[in-house]
Design an enzyme around this catalytic site. Structure first.
Site, short mmCIF file in Angstrom:
data_model
loop_
_atom_site.label_atom_id
_atom_site.label_comp_id
_atom_site.label_asym_id
_atom_site.label_seq_id
_atom_site.Cartn_x
_atom_site.Cartn_y
_atom_site.Cartn_z
N ASP A 97 28.34 -12.80 -18.82
CA ASP A 97 29.56 -12.42 -18.09
C ASP A 97 30.77 -13.22 -18.56
O ASP A 97 31.90 -12.89 -18.20
CB ASP A 97 29.33 -12.61 -16.59
CG ASP A 97 30.36 -11.89 -15.74
OD1 ASP A 97 31.10 -11.06 -16.30
OD2 ASP A 97 30.41 -12.15 -14.52
N LYS A 132 27.10 -8.69 -12.54
CA LYS A 132 27.93 -9.04 -11.40
C LYS A 132 27.39 -8.41 -10.12
O LYS A 132 26.74 -7.36 -10.18
CB LYS A 132 29.36 -8.50 -11.63
CG LYS A 132 30.16 -9.23 -12.68
CD LYS A 132 31.55 -8.59 -12.83
CE LYS A 132 32.37 -9.29 -13.89
NZ LYS A 132 32.72 -10.67 -13.58
N ASP A 140 39.66 -4.96 -16.64
CA ASP A 140 39.39 -6.15 -17.46
C ASP A 140 39.93 -5.98 -18.89
O ASP A 140 39.74 -6.83 -19.75
CB ASP A 140 37.89 -6.43 -17.48
CG ASP A 140 37.58 -7.91 -17.68
OD1 ASP A 140 38.47 -8.75 -17.43
OD2 ASP A 140 36.45 -8.22 -18.10
N ARG A 164 35.99 -14.58 -23.74
CA ARG A 164 36.20 -15.61 -24.77
C ARG A 164 35.47 -15.25 -26.07
O ARG A 164 35.91 -15.63 -27.16
CB ARG A 164 35.77 -16.98 -24.22
CG ARG A 164 34.35 -16.99 -23.71
CD ARG A 164 34.09 -18.10 -22.69
NE ARG A 164 34.54 -17.74 -21.34
CZ ARG A 164 34.43 -18.53 -20.28
NH1 ARG A 164 33.90 -19.73 -20.39
NH2 ARG A 164 34.86 -18.13 -19.10
N LYS A 210 42.74 -9.31 -24.49
CA LYS A 210 41.34 -9.03 -24.13
C LYS A 210 41.27 -7.59 -23.64
O LYS A 210 41.96 -7.22 -22.69
CB LYS A 210 40.87 -9.98 -23.03
CG LYS A 210 39.54 -9.56 -22.36
CD LYS A 210 39.07 -10.58 -21.31
CE LYS A 210 37.87 -10.04 -20.52
NZ LYS A 210 37.39 -10.98 -19.48
N GLU A 220 32.34 -13.07 -21.27
CA GLU A 220 32.43 -12.29 -22.49
C GLU A 220 33.83 -12.24 -23.10
O GLU A 220 33.99 -12.00 -24.29
CB GLU A 220 31.94 -10.84 -22.23
CG GLU A 220 32.99 -9.88 -21.66
CD GLU A 220 33.52 -10.27 -20.30
OE1 GLU A 220 32.85 -11.05 -19.59
OE2 GLU A 220 34.60 -9.80 -19.92
N ASP A 267 33.71 -4.43 -17.35
CA ASP A 267 32.92 -5.65 -17.39
C ASP A 267 31.90 -5.66 -16.25
O ASP A 267 32.21 -6.02 -15.11
CB ASP A 267 33.84 -6.87 -17.27
CG ASP A 267 33.08 -8.19 -17.33
OD1 ASP A 267 31.88 -8.18 -17.68
OD2 ASP A 267 33.70 -9.24 -17.02
N1 BES Z 1 36.61 -10.50 -16.26
C1 BES Z 1 36.06 -11.63 -15.64
C2 BES Z 1 37.09 -12.50 -14.91
C3 BES Z 1 37.76 -11.86 -13.73
C4 BES Z 1 37.28 -12.07 -12.46
C5 BES Z 1 38.89 -11.10 -13.89
C6 BES Z 1 37.91 -11.50 -11.37
C7 BES Z 1 39.53 -10.53 -12.80
C8 BES Z 1 39.04 -10.74 -11.54
C9 BES Z 1 35.38 -12.50 -16.69
O1 BES Z 1 34.82 -11.83 -17.76
C10 BES Z 1 34.26 -13.22 -16.01
O2 BES Z 1 33.35 -12.57 -15.60
N2 BES Z 1 34.38 -14.53 -15.91
C11 BES Z 1 33.39 -15.30 -15.26
C12 BES Z 1 33.11 -16.50 -16.13
C13 BES Z 1 31.91 -17.28 -15.71
C14 BES Z 1 30.64 -16.49 -15.95
C15 BES Z 1 31.87 -18.57 -16.49
C16 BES Z 1 33.94 -15.72 -13.91
O3 BES Z 1 35.14 -15.95 -13.80
O4 BES Z 1 33.17 -15.77 -12.95
ZN ZN Z 2 35.65 -10.03 -18.22
MN MN Z 3 32.84 -11.17 -17.39
#
Ligand code: BES
Ligand code: ZN
Ligand code: MN
Length: 499
Positions: free
Chosen positions: A346, A276, A287, A350, A264, A348, A269
């Site tokens: 967010d 966020k 990210d 996947r 990824k 994204e 992000d």
């Molecule tokens: N890049 C983030 C996940 C992440 C969070 C990585 C903290 C490193 C530290 C990912 O893209 C994300 O935002 N995931 C969301 C998914 C949710 C919207 C279902 C998350 O984990 O909150």
């Molecule tokens: Zn992300």
């Molecule tokens: Mn995200």
């Protein structure tokens, strides 16, 4: 930092390093140093709380009887627990202890550890490796750092009975360290410097190692039907890229199908329209950690000329909110033909991986696919910062990864992939939606990735959100980008996929 090997010699300037075991037993070298310094070593040990516990240190300044300006005693810990990772940690500890202390050169005396499986040469090579790994610094943007704040240590000589054997064992480890440093550089770069096009440009440097580099631009990805990856990218002023890094180290192998690593690469992000909160959003420059690891890993494999056919694929996008950004509720079509309802922009990673995984399998027909992604905050809730989450459709591959994790100190913990979780991502309008609610958030994310794995392909997914960045120093990992995954996967390859 320069690393070299030499025969044992106590007549050295700079810092001289010797080890003491957990029960306070002096190593052969420490014993000899105690004699020539008229008991300074044993007196200092007695006067302090230093008893030889692993990675404890005691510094003796300008002892009489030797040329060295400093004698550094380092605790070796329990001999029965002494292995390659322990030796690496000692090397890292030495660099941390001497880093800014004033010494420019250090000489480390390695004696065999009785009761350990590690030979003196392996001890020496791994201590050197750990020292090198800890010496990493990302200081490209510090223009006013005071001289007295900069590390002083410039070179380290590891002294051992058979320096040639140690040098030989160190050769491939030094190449893996190069890969680790490349990954740490990529992960540390701010997102105004590292974006999809500039990231892709940096991967071209791997060509000089014999890696074939292919870069797909937006038009090519449109033609291939990568609607999910492009949907994430559409809100950004930076165009998306997909990169394939191909290392054919076993071209004559009967089974020519490669092992593939997919990363990824979200260079920043923001969350997109599902934006966020501001607090800690700067973390989202890393990210792209999965893509960074894949790049560093392929560098390591090529640099040490691993006898394996391996390919790295990285999906590079920036996730931004803008007038052109995708909206919650949009439906995108992936290259596989499956459609996804984007409930939360967010989630994204996947979306990016769905197209990267599919293209990787279509183009390279790998027998095994391992993806790495800073995919979910939920994996940090589950496992904290000590293990990456491991999801796999193949028990043998999972066990190999767990074992390689223990051997390198980059440990993984297996998570479930039961079909029961699929229900959470059912959509009323498309083949799936991109979020399954808070419950089991890392598992539903992995379940979505699994829909893009073709029949017969062994697959593992590593959720590295909790281990890609470290907020504190560890023996072989200074705080910052860790490159978690490079050592683990290099080891997996050397244990099971070479030759
Ligand atoms: N890049 C983030 C996940 C992440 C969070 C990585 C903290 C490193 C530290 C990912 O893209 C994300 O935002 N995931 C969301 C998914 C949710 C919207 C279902 C998350 O984990 O909150
Ligand atoms: Zn992300
Ligand atoms: Mn995200």
């Amino acid at each position: 930092m320069r690393v070299s090997f030499a025969a044992l010699d106590l007549n050295r300037t700079g810092a001289l390093v010797a080890f003491i075991a957990d029960n306070g037993a002096l190593s052969a070298t420490a014993e000899r140093l105690d004699k020539v310094t008229d008991g300074a070593v044993s007196r200092a040990a007695k006067a302090s709380r230093f008893r030889g516990a692993a990675n404890r240190t005691l510094s003796i300044l300008s002892p009489s009887g030797i040329k060295a300006a400093r004698l550094l005693l380092v605790g070796l810990g329990k001999a029965a627990e002494f292995d390659a990772v322990a030796a690496q940690n000692l090397g890292g500890t030495i660099v941390a202890a001497l880093g800014t202390a004033g010494d420019e050169v250090a000489s480390v005396a390695i004696d065999p550890v009785s009761g350990s499986k590690l030979s003196a040469a392996e001890f020496a090579a791994n201590a050197a490796y750990g020292a090198l790994l800890r010496s990493y610094r990302f200081d490209r943007y510090r223009t006013r750092e005071k001289a007295e704040d900069k590390p002083t240590l410039k070179s380290i000589t590891v002294m051992v009975r058979d320096p040639a054997a140690a040098r030989k064992a160190f050769g491939p480890l030094a190449k893996v360290a190069e890969g680790v440093f490349l990954t740490r550089d990529l992960v540390s770069e701010p997102a105004n410097v590292l974006y999809p096009v500039s990231f892709a440009a940096r991967t071209r440097a791997l060509a000089k190692l014999g890696v074939q580099v292919q870069v797909l631009d937006r038009k090519q990805m449109e033609k291939l039907g990568m609607g999910a990856l492009l949907g994430v990218a559409q809100g950004s002023a930076h165009e998306a890229r997909m990169v394939a890094l191909r290392w054919n180290g076993a071209p004559r192998a009967r089974n020519k199908r490669p092992i593939a690593f997919v990363g990824k690469g979200v260079t920043f992000d923001t969350g997109g329209i599902s934006i966020k909160p501001a607090a800690n959003m700067e973390d989202m420059k890393w990210d792209m950690g999965g893509a960074g690891v894949v790049t560093g890993l392929i560098h390591a494999l090529a640099a040490r000329k691993a006898k394996v056919n391996a390919v790295g694929v990285i999906g590079l996008v920036e996730n931004m909110p803008s007038a052109t950004a995708q909206r919650p509720g949009d439906v995108v079509k992936t290259m596989s033909g499956q459609t996804i309802e984007v409930i939360n922009t967010d989630a994204e990673g996947r979306l990016v991986l769905s197209d990267a995984l599919w293209w990787c399998q279509e183009r390279f027909r790998p027998h095994t696919v391992i993806d790495l992604a800073t995919l979910t905050g939920a994996i940090i809730i589950s496992l904290g910062h000590h293990h990456a989450g491991l999801f796999a459709n193949d028990d043998k591959l999972a066990d190999w990864l767990i074992t390689a994790g223990k051997a390198t100190g980059e440990t993984v913990w297996r998570m479930p992939l039961d079909e029961a979780y699929d229900e959470q991502v059912r959509s009323d309008i498309a083949d799936m939606k991109n979020v399954g609610g808070r419950d089991g958030g890392s598992v539903t994310a992995a379940k979505i990735l699994q829909r893009f794995i073709q029949d017969g392909v062994a697959w593992a997914h590593l959720d590295i959100a909790g281990v890609t960045w470290s907020s504190k120093d560890k023996p072989t990992v200074p705080k910052g980008g860790t490159a978690f995954g490079v050592r683990l996967l290099d080891r997996l390859v050397s244990d099971h996929y070479e030759g």
